[in-house]
Structures are given as C-alpha cells and as structure tokens.
Design a protein around this motif. Structure first.
Motif, short mmCIF file in Angstrom:
data_model
loop_
_atom_site.label_atom_id
_atom_site.label_comp_id
_atom_site.label_asym_id
_atom_site.label_seq_id
_atom_site.Cartn_x
_atom_site.Cartn_y
_atom_site.Cartn_z
N LEU A 1 0.85 -1.21 0.00
CA LEU A 1 0.00 0.00 0.00
C LEU A 1 0.87 1.24 0.00
O LEU A 1 0.44 2.31 0.42
N GLU B 1 3.38 6.62 3.66
CA GLU B 1 2.95 7.84 4.36
C GLU B 1 4.15 8.73 4.70
O GLU B 1 4.05 9.94 4.67
N ALA C 1 -0.37 10.18 -2.23
CA ALA C 1 -1.30 9.91 -1.13
C ALA C 1 -1.73 8.46 -1.11
O ALA C 1 -1.58 7.73 -2.10
N LEU C 2 -2.26 8.05 0.03
CA LEU C 2 -2.73 6.68 0.18
C LEU C 2 -3.80 6.36 -0.86
O LEU C 2 -3.87 5.24 -1.38
N THR C 3 -4.61 7.38 -1.21
CA THR C 3 -5.63 7.18 -2.24
C THR C 3 -4.99 6.70 -3.54
O THR C 3 -5.56 5.84 -4.22
N ALA D 1 -4.04 3.15 -3.29
CA ALA D 1 -5.24 2.31 -3.31
C ALA D 1 -5.80 2.22 -4.71
O ALA D 1 -6.31 1.17 -5.12
#
Lengths: 326, 290
Positions: free
Chosen positions: A56, A118, A235-237, A240
């Motif tokens: 991730l 992150e 970003a994590l988005t 994902a």
C-alpha cells in the motif's frame, strides 16, 4: 491457441491505430494515461499477484521518481540525465523499502509499506524547500528523443505504447521464467521453497526490485504527461487506486492489471465529468469487488464463461449422480 | 511559561488522545489480526458529529460531554454495523478485510466532505475548562489537563476491563489463541463485533474531545491513521501497555519534531518505528510479529 493469436493481433492493431479511430485528441490522451497506469499496475501486480505481497506504499515510490525528475530538471539538467538519476534513486529507494518491509509478510507487509508510503507523502508535503509543498513542481518541457517532440499528443501516445509493450513483454518473460515459477512458489509454499534450498527472501527482494523498476518507468511517463507533480500523487488514495486496478482486473494474471487500469481510468475520466466525488465511488467499487468478485474481472469472467459453456454442452444429458453424492 | 514545559504538556495531551485512538486499533488488530484502516475515519466522523452537536443543530446547542457520549454511541454502532454487515462476510480472509476497511475509509472521507464541506470546524473549549490551573509555580491550560486526566481514567478503566472482567478474559483468550478460545466455548465472532464497536467508540471519543485542540477538518483521518499505525507498530499489537507507552513516545516526538524540525517532522516521527522494525519486529511489548 489460434483464437488467442487472433485476439492478440486484433488488440495490437487496435492499439497501434488509436490516434486514427479515436474521436479526438482528448481521447488519445486518455489512452496514453491508460497505458502508463497499466505499466504501474503491471509492476504492482508482480508483488500482489505473483509474490503474494500486498503493497500500500507504491504511490510513494512512484512519487519519488516523479519528484526527482522534476527536481533535476529544475536544477537545469537535461532530460536524459534527469530520467537516469531518477531511475537510479528510485531503485535505491525501492531496495531500502524492500529491505524494511520484507521483514514481514501478509498483514505486516501491508502495514509497513503503508507506513513507508505515508513517510514519503509527509516528506513531499512538508519538505517545502525541496518539493514546493502543496504547490508542487512543474516541468516546463517534454523531451524530444531522436527529433520527435513528445509535446505532440500522438507522438507521446506512441512513445508510451512502445514502452508499454516493452514492459508487458518483460513482465511476461519475468513471470513465465523459472524465476517467476520460484516466485509463485514462495507465494504459495514459502516453507517448502526454503526446504528445497531456495532463498525465499532474495527471490522476494528481486521481485520487489522488478516491481519498483516498472513503477519508476510509469512514473517518468506520468510526470512528463502531467508536467506537474504534487503530494497528492503520493497519497494513500493513489496507492489504493493502483491496487484497485490490479485487484479489479485480476491479480496474478497478465491481462488483469491492463483491464483494471482501463476500467479505473475510464470510470474516473467519465465520472469526473459529472460528479466531483470520485473517492466515494472508488471506495464503493473497492468494497463491491472485494466482496462480490474477489479474484477480479479477468479470472471471474473466464470462470463464468467456462461454466456457461459447460452447461450448454451438458444440456439434454441426464445429470448423472446429482444429489447422490454422500 | 517555559517553552519546553508547554511543549511537554502538549505532548502528553496529544499522547493521551493517541492512546484513546490506538488502544482500540491495537485491540482490533490483536483479536481480528487486521489493521483497521477505517480507524482514522472513525476518529474524524466522531469529531464531526460531536462538533455538529456542540455547535448546535437548528440553534439547539449541546454540552461537549453530552455530545461526546452521543457521538461515541453513534460511531460505535456504525462500527458494529460495518463489522456485522461487511467484515463478517469475509471470515478468515484478512487481506479482503483490510481492503474493505480501506474502501470504507474513502467512502467515509468523501461523505464527510459532502456533508460538512471543506472548511475546518473549530470546536469551542467548554466554558468550565477555559483558563489555567495553577499547580505551585507552574501554570497549565485547564482543558489540556482535563484531557490528560480523561485519558488516564480510560487507561485504568480499559486495564480493569481487560484484566478483571469475564469479557476481558475472553478478549485476552481470543487475542492469544482464537482457535483454542473457540474450542472452550467462547463465541469469538461475537467478540469481534464487541471489540470493533469498542474501538470505534474510543476513536470517536478521542476525536470529539480532541476537537477543541486539533479543530476538525477534511484529511484529519489521513493525519491520524498513520499515527495510530506507528504507535501500534512501536508498542506491539494487542498490548494495552504497548499502545500507552507508544502513544506517549509518539506524542513527544510529534510535538517536539514540529517545533524543532518543522520540515522533517513527519520523517522524524517514523524513525522510532523503523528502529523497532529492525531491532524488535514484534514491538516493544508485543508477543508476536504481525
């Protein structure tokens, strides 16, 4: 075998003639986006599908390449040098990334890659003197390899297509080689592989490096496509989103990530014309696919097709032994 | 007042909030073996609901404590519902469960943006806790002191719950060995729902009482989730003591990092986590490697 050959030929012809049959420049650009996201998804799929390691944090790595290209160009370096330095730094980052996250597998791997992603996002966001913070970095020009200017939409598309086909060929060779078989062995039976004398950790490490290479290549295309890079890319988005491409198409297949990238980019492009709420839809698709079609569109529809075909073959016959099983 | 003392008080306050957030995260991880990626969203949703109650619906304003209780119950119920309706459908498939929590966190973030808009909401400090408390020669802001006291009370209450009650014994058994717990007649799947609701409620409660300090804004979830993750990797999963110690350490590093190295604050925050991963992968107080 012949149907597969014909299908491949049709797909190849369709890809080559995209600028001819697409209704406009806008759609050719969408096609370029699909192709470089497909490279990204192929890279992540090497880990998710073939090594069984769900990352991730890949958007973080993607961002490292993009930022280094942008920063090197700001320092006044040429495109070739900027890209080379970016690839080298990205591979070094990937090696560190892998060394840390491969201390664990399964859920632990997810958590560590998430945390590392992150960190990179935080650095991009807060280290303003280097990255420009929220304002991001812009690139003024695109390169002109062999005199062809990539500012031309069609030429950018063809450059992306060539790199995409090379990446696809490399991935195919990679997963079908004995090394690929060993990698799948470490996914399914790590202990037995270890007992057989394979160095499980090293196999996973090399898979990470290959995945990182594809990720960086797609990031170079991305940064020249948008000519802009901001922390949002890390970003994590974003991680994902590419994971959704892999899982929706079908992890552990070669076609899956390409189908997934097409689906996600198309939905995103179409939907963003109507509503701003792309993230809500992304989340909803994610949840729906994980619950309803956990192995993805490609294996899922193949299975559906086979079962329909088998049913058609067996109609008329008396279902032998149905209900008689102990 | 001395700058260092201010920083230290802020660090402990923030550590207290982090403890409320990460205790639930750690318990869910310990029992269900998944990092609950909606935990930041639960914190933010709790904060938004609480802020709405405090700022008033159609002129009807609420006391922050009452708002906290109501929002905590609401979010705990939402958490239980998500566990029952979605995670329950994927028994034993931890990867799928993590992905579902990830999808839910995006949906929650977007819903909050849709409902409350992009402007930050600032929650007023309750009137009875405005001002300062004098302890000898030292002066402390009353509300921050109150948060420290609340976090300490919750820490003790959680410890009593886990160590001194039947439910706590069942949860501990589930964390240590879920299969064996099932064999001796504990309904582990029911524990999942209880622990998920408890963790969701704690996260929401932290969000509300943190409101006056942190303000409530879109992206709060993405700021808090990595912190919970770091605390739990640092302290060890499924360990209450681990999340307590981890929270205080991270609280200090976060506040001092932001004061001393603002550009690299985020990086400094993750250094102890990297060290722990390298030297003691199960975390300071954890018993098994995740």
């Amino acid at each position: 075998v012949t149907t597969r050959f014909i299908a491949l030929f049709v797909a190849f012809a369709a890809l080559i003639t995209v600028p001819q049959w697409m209704p406009g420049i806008y759609y050719v650009n969408v096609a370029s986006q699909i192709l470089f996201y497909a490279i990204f998804a192929l890279g992540l799929n090497v880990l998710v599908g073939y090594a069984g390691l769900v990352s991730l944090g890949h958007a973080g790595l993607f961002g490292v390449t993009a930022y280094v290209v942008g920063y090197m160009l700001q320092l006044g370096l040429g495109h070739t040098m900027a890209i080379l330095i970016a690839l080298v730094i990205s591979l070094i980052s990937m090696a560190i990334f892998a060394a840390l996250s491969l201390r664990s597998t399964g859920i632990g791997f997810i958590m560590i890659t998430l945390a590392l992603g992150e960190i990179l996002w935080g650095l991009a966001y807060r280290w303003i003197s280097l990255t420009g913070g929220d304002n991001g970095l812009s690139l003024k020009t695109r390169p002109e390899p062999f005199g062809y200017s990539l500012s031309e939409v069609n030429i950018f598309y063809y450059a992306t297509l060539i790199i995409f086909l090379l990446s696809l060929a490399a991935t195919t060779v990679f997963v079908r080689s004995p090394f690929g078989a060993a990698l799948m062995g470490t996914r399914d039976q790590p202990r037995r592989m270890n007992a057989l004398g394979y160095h499980v950790w090293a196999i996973r490490f090399y898979a990470c490096m290959f995945s990182g290479l594809l990720t960086s290549i797609s990031a170079v295309l991305f940064v020249y496509y948008t000519q802009f890079i901001s922390p949002q890319t890390l970003a994590l988005t974003a991680s994902a989103e590419v994971l959704l491409m892999v899982i929706s198409g079908g992890a552990g297949t070669l076609l899956g990530p390409i189908v997934g990238a097409t689906l996600v980019v198309a939905v995103k492009t179409v939907v963003s014309g109507f509503i701003e709420r792309w993230n809500f839809l992304l989340g909803a698709i994610f949840v729906a696919i994980v619950i309803l079609m956990p192995d993805g569109l490609v294996p899922g529809s193949a299975r559906l097709w086979r079962s329909i075909w088998r049913k058609r073959q067996s109609t008329g016959k008396i279902p032998s032994g149905a209900g008689a099983k102990p | 007042m001395n700058l260092w003392l201010v920083l230290a008080v802020n660090s402990i306050t923030f550590g207290g909030l982090l403890f409320l957030l990460s205790a639930g995260f750690s318990l869910i991880f310990g029992l269900m073996r998944i990092p609950n990626l909606t935990h930041g969203s639960l914190f933010m949703v709790g904060a938004y609901i609480g802020a709405t109650f405090v700022l008033g619906i159609r002129g009807f304003q609420m006391n922050i404590w009452l708002a906290a209780i109501l929002a905590t119950i609401t979010v705990a119920a939402l958490g239980a519902l998500a566990e029952r309706l979605l995670l329950r459908r994927l028994p034993g498939d931890q990867l799928a469960q993590v992905l579902v929590t990830l999808g839910l966190s995006f949906m929650a973030a977007d819903l909050c943006l849709m409902i409350w808009g992009g402007d930050p909401l600032s929650v007023p400090t309750p009137a009875e806790l405005e001002g300062f408390v004098h302890l000898g020669v030292l002066v402390f802001p009353a509300y921050r002191l109150a948060i420290i006291v609340i976090a300490a009370v919750f820490a003790v209450a959680l410890w009593l719950l886990l160590e001194r009650t039947r439910l706590g014994a069942m949860i501990r058994a589930g964390v240590d060995d879920p299969d064996m717990a099932r064999v001796v007649g504990i309904r582990v799947s029911q524990l999942f729902t209880i622990v998920f609701a408890l963790g969701a409620g704690l996260a929401a409660f932290a969000g509300i009482i943190g409101g006056p300090i942190l303000t409530v804004y879109p992206g709060l979830d993405q700021d808090m989730l990595p912190l919970a993750l770091v605390v739990v990797i640092l302290g060890g999963t499924g360990s209450l003591l681990g999340s307590f110690v981890g929270s205080i350490i991270i609280g200090f590093i976060y506040n001092f990092g932001q004061a001393l190295l603002p550009e690299l604050a985020y990086f400094v925050l993750f250094l102890p986590m990297l060290l722990v991963l390298l030297l003691r992968p199960q975390g300071l107080f954890g018993r098994h490697v995740p």
